[in-house]
Design an enzyme around this catalytic site. Structure first.
Site, mmCIF file in Angstrom:
data_model
loop_
_atom_site.group_PDB
_atom_site.id
_atom_site.type_symbol
_atom_site.label_atom_id
_atom_site.label_comp_id
_atom_site.label_asym_id
_atom_site.label_seq_id
_atom_site.Cartn_x
_atom_site.Cartn_y
_atom_site.Cartn_z
ATOM 1 C CD GLU A 111 -3.163 -0.683 0.192
ATOM 2 O OE1 GLU A 111 -3.052 0.316 -0.567
ATOM 3 O OE2 GLU A 111 -4.178 -1.412 0.189
ATOM 4 C CD GLU A 133 -3.561 -7.228 2.647
ATOM 5 O OE1 GLU A 133 -4.613 -6.694 3.042
ATOM 6 O OE2 GLU A 133 -2.462 -6.653 2.654
#
Ligand code: IPT
Length: 992
Positions: A425, A504
């Site tokens: 991220e 994820e």
């Protein structure tokens, strides 16, 4: 040693002083080492003492001066030892986004200790000081001389301290700032926990030391021949290499990498983690390594290990411990890894930073495919539209390259590490691309991962987090759409041509996630999809206390943080204290290495492993009639090769119809012998199928259709026809109930799913424009039904009560009929209910609520599904049988109280003297039951279990249905087929 003074710490994008030594591999060496772990003197100030930034702080010269000094053990995070407090934020920075600056208020921990250099510490060679991890900027002095400083909290750093060390007593001083330029690159979803949280040591570097060694142990999957590529850094003229098991002994020149053929070797895999002892030595130093021979490669859209597809059954693992934070505790970690293996987890993404170095030795030894992630996340720039994101700012380039170098160099020798991940991220940009370029030239043996490279410009695999099923199908299938909202067709084609993985998915926050089976089905269906990593292994709760001394696991906001992200840090498959949640059992079933398919009188055993056969497993069967085991045996299954299957005949005892109501055949594959992670007899797989029965009596006999006699005298009803007691057991209800204590998924609006991928792909995906389910349910008053008896009739055989249940201010509700019949031994209830009014939302549950005496019993026994709770979209880890459990163990202590303990398919429940049986048919379903010490309304009202009032009764819920769980806390909502929409239901219940 170059001058540490060239660049000052703080307020710069520079990652550290020039005095830092080049990063190198962590190996087991025979060189002398002296641990500096232990008790240090410590002082916390609330700011970086600016007046001292350019000078030498007095404590570094004179030791602890004045008051405010305490003992503190190293490694540690000082907030977990009563100095300052932990702080949790997910995405946003806990300081202004003003890079590279941080506020003047900056908790700063001064650490100092003396160290006595042993008399026999070698006088020749050099000595380095190593810090394995300090959050976030650590500045070092030895004997009052500045040594250097570094950022990169979860990365090791070394300094040459030879020239400042003296015989006898030396003073080592560390000043650690909580916030620094490094903090901008460390915005992971975890606690901010400053401190020297990994070891500190002095290491001797002998003359002609082996300063670095890089071993690549390749194995040709076709010929099985192994090859070592060995690169060393040393001043010695030659290096000796020994691999005793293969008879290899060679002298190589350090001038260039050596390539050594070692003949045919066994492969290393997570399934069979075969390691070979290797020693590499110069005249000055000898290191011992354990190498695993394997080849990881990307071939088209396939990721291969040892020539066969590498499919991750993985979890994201943060280092977190309720008392220690990120301090490593080998026993705890080993136990955690063994627990993973026992649940068929075979892969780990080290989210979102390099783990403790010992972790990788354990992963090599126990067998895990590891995606090793660099210590990098700049997620907080998302809050400012990524303006100023360091990932694309050339002034931060060195800091990025510094991080990737230190990551790869430390861990490059581990068989378990099969992929490098640039970070998490952090948007995208040139600095990430530069990291990838650097890895490519340094270690071409491992592919590169970074989820944020949406266009696939610089990574080797396509990776997504929390995609919908539709998105997966569109990436892997024949649908031609862009893969991502920001990518064009060229990027889409590029990404589709690569192996695809889910870095994820399955957000395990609170009760859930649902739909893991649907993800697994995709993983097995699409060849280019290489599995993924469930988010995440463990809740990050920190053990803390209330004012009155009650201990509990704190989450964001429990430590007085001015801004925080609450309970979002509690999203593990195991609770903070390591208790497994049912989601782990759900995964264990989906990831079972063996699958059973019964066809008539035979059983097919499918080996889903990619590397190991089934010789290590014993296959057995058990026949249960009405939940009770009546017969069992083992099956003679020949070893099944990886990826293939064998079919054996079932013995006639297993398949002969038995007298009863229900029969099930359960198959298990158990470990034949002890392993490093489980004892012999541990079941790695099980499966259950319905078996044939000769019905002993018609099923309706148990139903609540009108009985033959009047209501039993042992049932006491109030004037309005509500049951008050049964056989002397006082009870209140049953009352219709629509409310469940919202799960985290019910409460959330799809954080992480708001970055909607493509409008075409959004069905079922959490969407912030749609309010959370719990909000819709509350608005419509589902938590506060009121009841009104419409009518009460008796016809001599039945007592029929009609009840309307509606919330205040609403014209919607449900209308129920309670039809009571019975005879001497039993009281029967047929409950039917229909929705009334214009319903426009799902229901969390539709069922009955009974209140029972608190002291009725401490245990529940049931015939139904178990042993765990399960829900419509999370029911892979349960089977039908008879179970007993303490009432206190029926629910999971999720970090925040919420729905828990629902067990569908109930035939019979015993609570002390009270027996509740259920039947299906004639429109009635078997109920799910839940027994708890608090009501759903009580659970919904508190943030922690210790805030619940003292229990004064037991609550029994019998649900005709419950809404699914979904994964909307971060990911898709409950799939339509698992959603509970208002509808008519019926239950047939018998009290005995
Ligand atoms: C995703 C993060 O990568 C992870 O660190 C964690 O925060 C997870 O979400 C949620 O628990 S980012 C999210 C915006 C998809």
């Amino acid at each position: 040693m170059s001058a540490p003074h060239a660049v000052r710490p703080l307020g710069t994008t520079t990652p550290g002083s020039d005095s830092r030594l080049p990063p190198r591999a962590r190996v087991r060496s025979d060189a002398r080492a002296l641990s500096l772990d232990g008790v240090w003197r410590f002082r916390l100030t609330d700011h970086a003492p600016l007046d001292e930034v350019d000078g030498i702080p007095p404590f570094a010269v004179h030791g602890p001066d004045g008051a405010d000094w305490h003992d503190l053990v190293v490694p540690s995070h000082w907030p977990l030892h009563g100095h300052g407090s932990p702080w949790y934020t997910n995405i946003r920075y806990p300081f202004p986004v003003d890079p590279p600056h941080v506020p003047d208020t900056n908790p700063t921990g001064d650490h100092v200790r003396t160290v006595d250099l042993p008399d026999d510490w070698p006088a020749t060679g050099r000595t380095v000081l190593r810090l394995d991890g300090a959050e976030s900027l650590a500045h070092v002095w030895v004997n009052g001389t500045e040594i250097g400083w570094s950022t990169g909290s979860r990365l090791a750093v070394e300094y040459d301290v030879t020239d400042v060390l003296r015989p006898g007593t030396n003073t080592v001083a560390l000043r650690v700032h909580q916030w620094s330029q490094g903090s901008y690159l460390e915005d992971q979803d975890q606690w901010w926990l400053p401190g020297v949280f990994r070891s500190v040591a002095l290491e001797h570097r002998p003359v002609d030391a082996l300063d670095d060694v890089f071993v690549t142990a390749d194995r040709d999957p076709v010929t099985g021949r192994g090859r070592l590529r060995i690169e060393t850094v040393t001043t010695a003229g030659s290096v000796t290499v020994r691999l005793p098991e293969t008879g290899l002994e060679a002298r190589i020149s350090p001038a260039s990498p050596a390539h050594l053929d070692v003949g045919v070797v066994d492969a290393w895999s997570a399934e069979i983690p075969r390691l070979y002892d290797l020693t590499v030595a110069t005249d000055g130093e000898r290191v011992r390594m354990r190498v695993g021979f394997r080849r990881v490669e990307v071939v088209g859209d396939q990721l291969l290990a040892n020539g066969v597809p590498l499919v991750f059954h993985g979890v994201n693992r943060h280092e977190t411990h309720p008392d220690l934070g990120r301090v490593f505790d080998e026993d705890v970690v080993r136990a955690d890894l063994a627990l993973m293996k026992r649940h068929n987890v075979q892969a780990i993404r080290t989210a979102h930073q390099p783990p403790h170095p010992r972790f990788l030795e354990l992963a090599d030894e126990l067998g895990f495919w590891v995606v090793l992630e660099c210590d990098l996340e700049t997620h907080g720039f998302w809050e400012v539209d990524w303006v100023g994101n360091p990932s694309d700012d050339p002034t931060w380039r060195d800091a990025y390259l510094d991080r990737v170098r230190r990551t790869v160099e430390r861990d490059k020798n581990h068989a378990s590490v099969v992929m490098w991940s640039l970070g998490n991220e952090s948007g995208t940009g040139r600095n990430l691309a530069a990291m990838a370029d650097w890895i490519r030239q340094r270690d071409p043996s491992r592919p590169i991962h970074y989820e944020g490279d949406v266009d696939g410009a610089y990574t080797d695999v396509y990776s997504r987090m929390y995609p919908t099923l539709e998105e997966i199908d569109s990436v892997c299938g024949t649908v031609t759409m862009p893969v991502h909202e920001t990518s064009g067709p060229a990027a889409g084609a590029r990404q589709r041509a690569k192996p695809f993985l889910l870095c994820e998915y399955g957000h395990a926050m609170g009760n859930g996630p649902g739909m893991l089976a649907e993800y697994q089905e995709r993983i097995e269906r699409w060849p280019s999809l290489h599995g993924g990593f469930v988010w995440e292994w463990r809740d990050h709760g920190l053990r803390t206390r209330t004012a009155d001394g009650t201990t509990y696991f704190g989450y964001g906001g429990d430590f007085g943080e001015p801004v925080h992200d609450g309970v979002f840090v509690m999203d593990g498959l195991v609770l903070s204290d390591g208790t497994p949640t049912p989601a782990l059992a759900d995964l264990a079933a989906l990831w079972a290495p063996v699958r059973f398919v019964r066809t008539g009188s035979s059983l097919t055993v499918r080996n889903l492993r990619a590397h190991a056969d089934t010789a290590d497993l014993v296959v057995s069967w058990e026949l249960r009639v009405d939940g009770r085991a009546v017969d069992d045996g083992t099956l003679d299954v020949p070893p099944v090769r990886p990826g293939s299957e064998a079919t054996v005949a079932l013995p006639s005892e297993a398949i002969a119809p038995r007298r009863g109501h229900r029969a099930h055949l359960t198959f298990r594959a158990d470990l034949r012998a002890d392993t490093a992670w489980a004892d012999a007899g541990h079941a790695v797989a099980s499966g259950q199928v319905a078996a044939d029965v000769v019905a002993v009596e018609p099923v309706e006999a148990e139903s609540g259709r009108p009985g033959r006699t009047a209501l039993p005298v042992s049932a006491v009803f109030s004037d309005d026809g509500t049951l008050r007691s049964w056989r002397g057991v006082p009870l209140a209800g049953p009352r219709p109930e629509l409310w469940r204590a919202p799960t985290e998924n019910d409460r959330a609006a799809g954080q992480g799913s708001s970055e909607t991928v493509l409008p075409e792909l959004t069905s079922g995906r959490g969407d912030e424009s749609v309010p959370p389910s719990a909000d819709r349910w509350r608005e419509r008053g589902l938590d506060r039904l009121t009841h009104r008896v419409l009518s009460l009739e008796t016809d001599g055989r039945a007592l029929v009560q009609r009840v309307r249940s509606m919330p205040a201010g609403s014209s919607t509700g449900i209308e129920s009929e309670f039809r009571w019949t019975g005879d001497d031994g039993s009281l029967r209830l047929r409950w039917t209910t229909v929705p009334i009014g214009p319903w426009d939302c799902t229901w969390p549950r539709i069922g009955l609520h009974l209140e029972l005496p608190e002291d009725l019993t401490d245990d529940a026994s049931w015939w139904g599904t178990g042993p765990h709770e399960s829900y419509a979209d999370a029911r892979n880890g349960v089977e039908v049988g008879r179970f007993t459990a303490p009432i206190d163990d029926l629910g999971i202590r999720y970090a925040r109280p919420q729905e828990t303990g629902h067990r569908p398919g109930l035939h019979e429940l015993r609570l002390g003297p009270l027996v509740v049986a259920a039947a299906e048919g004639h429109g009635a379903t078997l109920p799910g039951f839940q027994v708890a010490r608090h009501s759903a309304q009580q659970w919904s009202a508190v943030g922690h279990a210790h805030e619940l009032p003292a229990s004064d009764r037991l609550h029994l819920y019998l649900d005709a249905a419950q809404h699914g769980l979904g994964s909307r806390a971060c990911g898709p909502d409950v799939l339509p087929r698992y959603a509970l929409w208002p509808r008519q239901v019926a239950l047939d219940i018998t009290f005995r």
